[in-house]
Motif scaffolding. Sequence first.
Motif, short mmCIF file in Angstrom:
data_model
loop_
_atom_site.label_atom_id
_atom_site.label_comp_id
_atom_site.label_asym_id
_atom_site.label_seq_id
_atom_site.Cartn_x
_atom_site.Cartn_y
_atom_site.Cartn_z
N UNK A 59 0.71 -1.19 0.37
CA UNK A 59 0.10 0.04 -0.19
C UNK A 59 0.66 1.10 -0.05
N UNK A 60 1.80 0.68 0.32
CA UNK A 60 2.86 2.30 0.79
C UNK A 60 3.09 2.41 -0.43
N UNK A 61 4.04 1.35 -0.71
CA UNK A 61 4.93 1.55 -2.06
C UNK A 61 3.67 1.96 -3.28
N UNK A 62 2.32 1.61 -3.64
CA UNK A 62 1.75 1.96 -3.93
C UNK A 62 1.40 3.62 -4.62
N UNK A 63 1.35 4.18 -3.43
CA UNK A 63 0.70 5.88 -3.11
C UNK A 63 2.16 6.18 -3.16
N UNK A 64 3.34 5.50 -2.94
CA UNK A 64 4.55 6.77 -3.57
C UNK A 64 4.92 6.64 -4.93
N UNK A 66 2.36 6.21 -6.76
CA UNK A 66 1.66 7.13 -7.40
C UNK A 66 2.32 8.40 -7.98
N UNK A 67 2.81 8.94 -6.36
CA UNK A 67 2.87 10.45 -6.11
C UNK A 67 4.38 10.66 -6.95
N UNK A 68 4.91 9.46 -7.43
CA UNK A 68 6.26 9.48 -8.03
C UNK A 68 5.74 9.85 -9.66
N UNK A 69 5.03 9.17 -10.05
CA UNK A 69 4.29 8.99 -11.76
C UNK A 69 3.39 10.17 -11.87
N UNK A 70 2.82 11.13 -10.81
CA UNK A 70 2.48 12.33 -11.09
C UNK A 70 3.39 13.47 -10.97
N UNK A 71 4.53 13.32 -10.30
CA UNK A 71 5.25 14.71 -10.27
C UNK A 71 6.47 14.25 -11.15
N UNK A 72 6.21 13.25 -11.79
CA UNK A 72 7.42 12.50 -13.24
C UNK A 72 8.96 12.83 -12.02
N UNK A 73 9.00 12.11 -11.03
CA UNK A 73 10.14 11.75 -9.88
C UNK A 73 11.35 11.34 -10.90
N UNK A 74 12.40 11.32 -9.50
CA UNK A 74 13.92 10.50 -10.20
C UNK A 74 13.42 8.58 -10.04
N UNK A 75 12.41 7.92 -9.29
CA UNK A 75 12.91 7.43 -8.85
C UNK A 75 11.63 6.25 -8.98
N UNK A 76 11.60 6.56 -10.62
CA UNK A 76 10.05 5.59 -10.47
C UNK A 76 10.69 4.42 -11.15
N UNK A 77 11.28 4.60 -12.37
CA UNK A 77 11.51 2.39 -12.04
C UNK A 77 12.68 2.00 -11.38
N UNK A 78 13.05 2.68 -9.67
CA UNK A 78 13.11 2.01 -9.12
C UNK A 78 11.66 1.65 -7.83
N UNK A 79 10.71 2.90 -8.04
CA UNK A 79 9.47 2.22 -7.00
C UNK A 79 8.79 1.30 -7.78
N UNK A 80 8.85 1.37 -9.01
CA UNK A 80 8.03 0.00 -10.00
C UNK A 80 8.71 -1.44 -9.60
#
Length: 207
Positions: A59-64, A66-80
């Motif tokens: 759940x925490x990972x899904x929230x993070x 989604x947030x990174x995806x919206x903000x186009x953050x640098x950690x998207x590949x890591x979070x995916x």
Amino acid sequence: MELKQLQEHWDNFPEISMEERPILSSDLEKIVVKNPLSDAFYLRRKLLTRIIVFSVLWIVSAIQLRSQWILDGPDISELVALFGLLSYGLYFHIRLLFFADYPTLLSLPLMGFLGKLETVLDKYILSFKFVSGLAGFYVLALIQLLLFRSNKGAFETLSHNDWYKWLILIFISVSFDILLLHTIIPKYRKLLAGVRKYKDGIQGGPK
């Protein structure tokens, strides 16, 4: 020791399920009322604990993510990658728990009981790979947090260099896997070897 106790419980009933036995002695009544499996074999609580932990982290990972995806953050590949690992790990443990089917495990014939116990132990040993993988992600996150508080320059360098991050992540995961292989896993491998030896001994015995 645990296998010796199991042998005593199943003695004289090599191929008959508990429902098929016409008479229950006082010892067998205790077996029906109280689970005879030791904590080493009875993995239900451990599996449920992991499922709960994996669910919270998912759940925490899904929230993070989604947030990174919206903000186009640098950690998207890591979070995916983390979200994928948590998703498959959660599925793996839920499936293993349903396969073990502990409420009906003791009603199986002895060979079926030992076969299922062998499979559950084997899959549980494999499940430590998920623990090692998650350790890599979360220890890396802890390192980044420490760098953010102590050395902003090093934090910025690491945050914008995926190559270094994945290298550190893999190193931590492999190191943690090696640690588990020499500490916790040998206990379960010993139990698995004992179950296989006991099962092979029965199969190789007089027909």
